[in-house]
Scaffold this active site. Sequence first.
Site, PDB file in Angstrom:
ATOM      1  N   HIS A 180      -2.288  10.362  21.885  1.00 57.53           N
ATOM      2  CA  HIS A 180      -3.489   9.562  21.648  1.00 57.53           C
ATOM      3  C   HIS A 180      -4.059   9.229  23.024  1.00 57.53           C
ATOM      4  O   HIS A 180      -3.510   9.663  24.049  1.00 57.53           O
ATOM      5  CB  HIS A 180      -3.164   8.310  20.823  1.00 57.53           C
ATOM      6  CG  HIS A 180      -1.984   7.534  21.345  1.00 57.53           C
ATOM      7  ND1 HIS A 180      -1.999   6.865  22.548  1.00 57.53           N
ATOM      8  CD2 HIS A 180      -0.735   7.350  20.841  1.00 57.53           C
ATOM      9  CE1 HIS A 180      -0.829   6.290  22.749  1.00 57.53           C
ATOM     10  NE2 HIS A 180      -0.030   6.582  21.740  1.00 57.53           N
TER      11      HIS A 180
ATOM     12  N   HIS B 261      -1.694   8.216  25.877  1.00 59.48           N
ATOM     13  CA  HIS B 261      -1.019   9.312  26.592  1.00 59.48           C
ATOM     14  C   HIS B 261      -2.002   9.996  27.554  1.00 59.48           C
ATOM     15  O   HIS B 261      -1.642  10.309  28.693  1.00 59.48           O
ATOM     16  CB  HIS B 261      -0.528  10.378  25.607  1.00 59.48           C
ATOM     17  CG  HIS B 261       0.560   9.920  24.686  1.00 59.48           C
ATOM     18  ND1 HIS B 261       0.369   9.738  23.340  1.00 59.48           N
ATOM     19  CD2 HIS B 261       1.859   9.616  24.918  1.00 59.48           C
ATOM     20  CE1 HIS B 261       1.503   9.352  22.778  1.00 59.48           C
ATOM     21  NE2 HIS B 261       2.423   9.264  23.706  1.00 59.48           N
TER      22      HIS B 261
ATOM     23  N   GLY C  84       3.404   3.846  29.991  1.00 60.97           N
ATOM     24  CA  GLY C  84       2.452   2.847  29.491  1.00 60.97           C
ATOM     25  C   GLY C  84       3.127   1.483  29.433  1.00 60.97           C
ATOM     26  O   GLY C  84       4.324   1.380  29.156  1.00 60.97           O
TER      27      GLY C  84
ATOM     28  N   LYS D 228       2.510  -0.721  27.221  1.00 65.89           N
ATOM     29  CA  LYS D 228       2.659  -1.236  25.852  1.00 65.89           C
ATOM     30  C   LYS D 228       4.152  -1.446  25.567  1.00 65.89           C
ATOM     31  O   LYS D 228       4.550  -2.424  24.976  1.00 65.89           O
ATOM     32  CB  LYS D 228       2.055  -0.294  24.814  1.00 65.89           C
ATOM     33  CG  LYS D 228       2.208  -0.877  23.394  1.00 65.89           C
ATOM     34  CD  LYS D 228       1.591  -0.010  22.351  1.00 65.89           C
ATOM     35  CE  LYS D 228       2.326   1.288  22.181  1.00 65.89           C
ATOM     36  NZ  LYS D 228       3.704   1.126  21.634  1.00 65.89           N
TER      37      LYS D 228
END
Length: 284
Positions: free
Chosen positions: A34, A37, A147, A149
């Site tokens: 997504h 990435h 990332g 997240k």
Amino acid sequence: MKVVHTIAEIRTAVGTASREGKTVGLVPTMGYFHEGHLSLMRQAKADNDLVVVSLFVNPTQFGPNEDFRNYPRDLERDAAMAESVGVDLIFNPSPEEMYPEGYSTYVSVEKLTEGLCGASRPGHFKGVTTVCLKLFNIVQADRAYFGRKDYQQFKVIERMVKDLDLPLEIVGMPIVREVDGLAMSSRNSYLSAAERSSALVLSRSLAHAQELLAGGVVNGEELQRKVEAFIGKEPLVQVEYASVVDAESLEPLADISSKAVLALAVRIGKTRLLDNALLEIPAQ
Ligand code: PAF
């Protein structure tokens, strides 16, 4: 762009580039790309001469009742997306290539892995650090991109690299969100329409926490309770944790005076989602 499946092939390709003096950026992934990435791949492209993306759904980081079998996979789609942002090589090994018969070596980071996701996913971070260490050894990149997240994962990898004197730089990249605020994740593809809409409570609760902080709620536990109550109003969502932790040690914070992170993990139906934000104390 080339897709290779063996350790020998990726070593040959990267070795040739390194001997020519090229710098190498690695983006470790489990695929089903997504925008999050792609943002890592674009940064790797900007910083390095050669970009390698590893695409491997790593069995050792999934628990027995987790979604290893059902984890979304689509190599053709992923390869087209990676090529569109200038990736040079995809390393897509089989589980047998990474963990051949008799495999028995693991690396684990202590302390940082005990709380947050580590509390409900025993062995998860041991699987993550082991596969990342193997990827770092195989690819010999100058930089690797992760990332934020998965904030705990990012801090755990940083720690391992520091502790084991690994000669590469770990680059942490900002969370990429959908326009309505949902943090991008390959697991968002599991959500039904109703669950997808409930999932917005994650980013909304992070904004709510910033408002509470601005309103003077600087006690970590009080903020946690209020955020849990806010998320709890969403019937499809079960809170696993909503924790205010020190941004470096990941230890719970009583008073939000130093750099703090609000880390969230929730379950929506069968899907487990994460989000987090740095908590900023407004200037007086
Ligand atoms: O974040 C992920 O996708 C995975 O945990 C990683 C870092 C690729 C290791 O398998």
